[in-house]
Design a protein around this motif. Sequence first.
Motif, PDB file in Angstrom:
ATOM      1  N   SER A 134       0.848  -1.187   0.000  1.00 51.41           N
ATOM      2  CA  SER A 134       0.000   0.000   0.000  1.00 51.41           C
ATOM      3  C   SER A 134       0.885   1.239   0.000  1.00 51.41           C
ATOM      4  O   SER A 134       2.088   1.169   0.240  1.00 51.41           O
ATOM      5  CB  SER A 134      -0.897   0.015   1.243  1.00 51.41           C
ATOM      6  N   LYS A 135       0.266   2.384  -0.222  1.00 55.47           N
ATOM      7  CA  LYS A 135       0.997   3.651  -0.161  1.00 55.47           C
ATOM      8  C   LYS A 135       1.411   3.981   1.266  1.00 55.47           C
ATOM      9  O   LYS A 135       2.353   4.750   1.486  1.00 55.47           O
ATOM     10  CB  LYS A 135       0.126   4.783  -0.718  1.00 55.47           C
ATOM     11  N   GLU A 136       0.712   3.425   2.239  1.00 59.91           N
ATOM     12  CA  GLU A 136       1.039   3.717   3.640  1.00 59.91           C
ATOM     13  C   GLU A 136       2.174   2.859   4.178  1.00 59.91           C
ATOM     14  O   GLU A 136       2.775   3.185   5.205  1.00 59.91           O
ATOM     15  CB  GLU A 136      -0.196   3.504   4.526  1.00 59.91           C
ATOM     16  N   LEU A 137       2.489   1.753   3.516  1.00 64.83           N
ATOM     17  CA  LEU A 137       3.379   0.756   4.102  1.00 64.83           C
ATOM     18  C   LEU A 137       4.759   1.319   4.441  1.00 64.83           C
ATOM     19  O   LEU A 137       5.201   1.237   5.598  1.00 64.83           O
ATOM     20  CB  LEU A 137       3.520  -0.444   3.168  1.00 64.83           C
ATOM     21  N   ILE A 138       5.466   1.841   3.463  1.00 64.07           N
ATOM     22  CA  ILE A 138       6.835   2.302   3.715  1.00 64.07           C
ATOM     23  C   ILE A 138       6.867   3.443   4.730  1.00 64.07           C
ATOM     24  O   ILE A 138       7.701   3.419   5.655  1.00 64.07           O
ATOM     25  CB  ILE A 138       7.534   2.691   2.398  1.00 64.07           C
ATOM     26  N   PRO A 139       5.987   4.443   4.648  1.00 63.23           N
ATOM     27  CA  PRO A 139       5.993   5.467   5.707  1.00 63.23           C
ATOM     28  C   PRO A 139       5.744   4.899   7.102  1.00 63.23           C
ATOM     29  O   PRO A 139       6.377   5.347   8.079  1.00 63.23           O
ATOM     30  CB  PRO A 139       4.866   6.415   5.272  1.00 63.23           C
ATOM     31  N   GLN A 140       4.864   3.902   7.208  1.00 62.35           N
ATOM     32  CA  GLN A 140       4.617   3.308   8.520  1.00 62.35           C
ATOM     33  C   GLN A 140       5.837   2.524   9.012  1.00 62.35           C
ATOM     34  O   GLN A 140       6.183   2.588  10.201  1.00 62.35           O
ATOM     35  CB  GLN A 140       3.379   2.413   8.467  1.00 62.35           C
ATOM     36  N   LEU A 141       6.477   1.789   8.123  1.00 59.74           N
ATOM     37  CA  LEU A 141       7.689   1.061   8.521  1.00 59.74           C
ATOM     38  C   LEU A 141       8.772   2.032   8.971  1.00 59.74           C
ATOM     39  O   LEU A 141       9.457   1.802   9.976  1.00 59.74           O
ATOM     40  CB  LEU A 141       8.202   0.199   7.359  1.00 59.74           C
ATOM     41  N   ALA A 142       8.948   3.115   8.211  1.00 65.54           N
ATOM     42  CA  ALA A 142       9.960   4.108   8.560  1.00 65.54           C
ATOM     43  C   ALA A 142       9.676   4.716   9.933  1.00 65.54           C
ATOM     44  O   ALA A 142      10.587   4.895  10.750  1.00 65.54           O
ATOM     45  CB  ALA A 142      10.026   5.191   7.494  1.00 65.54           C
ATOM     46  N   ALA A 143       8.411   5.027  10.189  1.00 68.73           N
ATOM     47  CA  ALA A 143       8.038   5.635  11.466  1.00 68.73           C
ATOM     48  C   ALA A 143       8.295   4.692  12.636  1.00 68.73           C
ATOM     49  O   ALA A 143       8.569   5.151  13.756  1.00 68.73           O
ATOM     50  CB  ALA A 143       6.565   6.054  11.437  1.00 68.73           C
ATOM     51  N   GLU A 144       8.207   3.381  12.385  1.00 66.38           N
ATOM     52  CA  GLU A 144       8.449   2.387  13.441  1.00 66.38           C
ATOM     53  C   GLU A 144       9.927   2.016  13.557  1.00 66.38           C
ATOM     54  O   GLU A 144      10.289   1.176  14.387  1.00 66.38           O
ATOM     55  CB  GLU A 144       7.628   1.123  13.164  1.00 66.38           C
ATOM     56  N   GLY A 145      10.768   2.604  12.720  1.00 65.46           N
ATOM     57  CA  GLY A 145      12.195   2.316  12.787  1.00 65.46           C
ATOM     58  C   GLY A 145      12.596   0.981  12.194  1.00 65.46           C
ATOM     59  O   GLY A 145      13.665   0.449  12.520  1.00 65.46           O
ATOM     60  N   ILE A 146      11.765   0.430  11.303  1.00 59.46           N
ATOM     61  CA  ILE A 146      12.098  -0.838  10.652  1.00 59.46           C
ATOM     62  C   ILE A 146      13.201  -0.579   9.630  1.00 59.46           C
ATOM     63  O   ILE A 146      13.090   0.315   8.794  1.00 59.46           O
ATOM     64  CB  ILE A 146      10.850  -1.452   9.979  1.00 59.46           C
ATOM     65  N   LEU A 147      14.249  -1.366   9.690  1.00 56.58           N
ATOM     66  CA  LEU A 147      15.437  -1.140   8.858  1.00 56.58           C
ATOM     67  C   LEU A 147      15.200  -1.460   7.394  1.00 56.58           C
ATOM     68  O   LEU A 147      15.640  -0.723   6.503  1.00 56.58           O
ATOM     69  CB  LEU A 147      16.603  -1.985   9.381  1.00 56.58           C
ATOM     70  N   TYR A 148      14.500  -2.587   7.132  1.00 55.85           N
ATOM     71  CA  TYR A 148      14.370  -3.003   5.736  1.00 55.85           C
ATOM     72  C   TYR A 148      13.032  -3.668   5.469  1.00 55.85           C
ATOM     73  O   TYR A 148      12.365  -4.179   6.361  1.00 55.85           O
ATOM     74  CB  TYR A 148      15.503  -3.957   5.339  1.00 55.85           C
TER      75      TYR A 148
END
Length: 305
Positions: A134-148
């Motif tokens: 989804s369009k939200e996925l990468i921004p949400q991962l980034a906000a949670e500090g997910i590396l990859y």
Amino acid sequence: MGKKRVLVGYGIDVDAVANWINTTDGAPQNPTNVSRGVYGATVGIDRLLKLWDKYNIKATFFTPAHSIESFPKQLEKVREKGHEIGLHGYTHEYVSQLSASQQQDVLTRSIDVLTEFCGGKRPIGYTAPAWSTSKELIPQLAAEGILYDHSFMHHDVQPYFAPDSSESWIETNHAKSADAWMSPMTKIKPSKVVEIPANWHLDDWPPLQPIPGRPGAQGFVDTSVVEKLWMEQFDFAYREYETFIFPMSIHPQVSGKPHVILMHERIIEHINKHEGVEWMPLGDMAKEFLEGRMPGVEVEGGVEP
């Protein structure tokens, strides 16, 4: 020709029961399908752990939180062997079918479950169930500090920074004038989330998992055909690139089958004949790129609006 460096690894999706009971509308699942998930979480995991021990491989187990909570003893074996455990939804939810708030709720709960299970160590990697994003996925991962992330396909054998989802495009809609959609995609901009690319041609599920009644999932492809397909991709990359990554995606309920285990033995032994090969979890591949030891590529495309 310079010195080769090739990072190879397995991403194992421990879908277990979760992918079968993700019916999306509450429809009951066939108990026989659920039993296939139990097989994956028990017999499949045990066989794969034995395979990794045989070849001294550390892998990444992308595990729905439902699988950890339903089969804790089996996932404890994975943890104790020193394999990476990554995020894969709670009940294998298709991200593209969830609202933004549902996506965040699933991500938050999954991080909490995996962090507690790993003794306070937060997961660093994520793969979207069925690679449905989804369009939200990468921004949400980034906000949670997910590396990859391991869900997108902008490249197949090179790491890169996933686009930040700010790019846009217009789908065609024949109910409107053609002028409504005839515009280029806007410029791709990188996020801070590393992408270890996904690849349907390096996934065991489509050719080897029979799902009666579902087109394209007959599941009875000869493993020699799949083996040839995977080896040819490796051989091409080895010929064309001095450095590259080669992440393969598998499932215990598929690759735990006897004929598929034998296929993986042959693939591993073929890859190991090549100079410069290093086996590692996908999280270590991401760190190698992030810390400048694996060059990777920059994804380009689109134009400024």
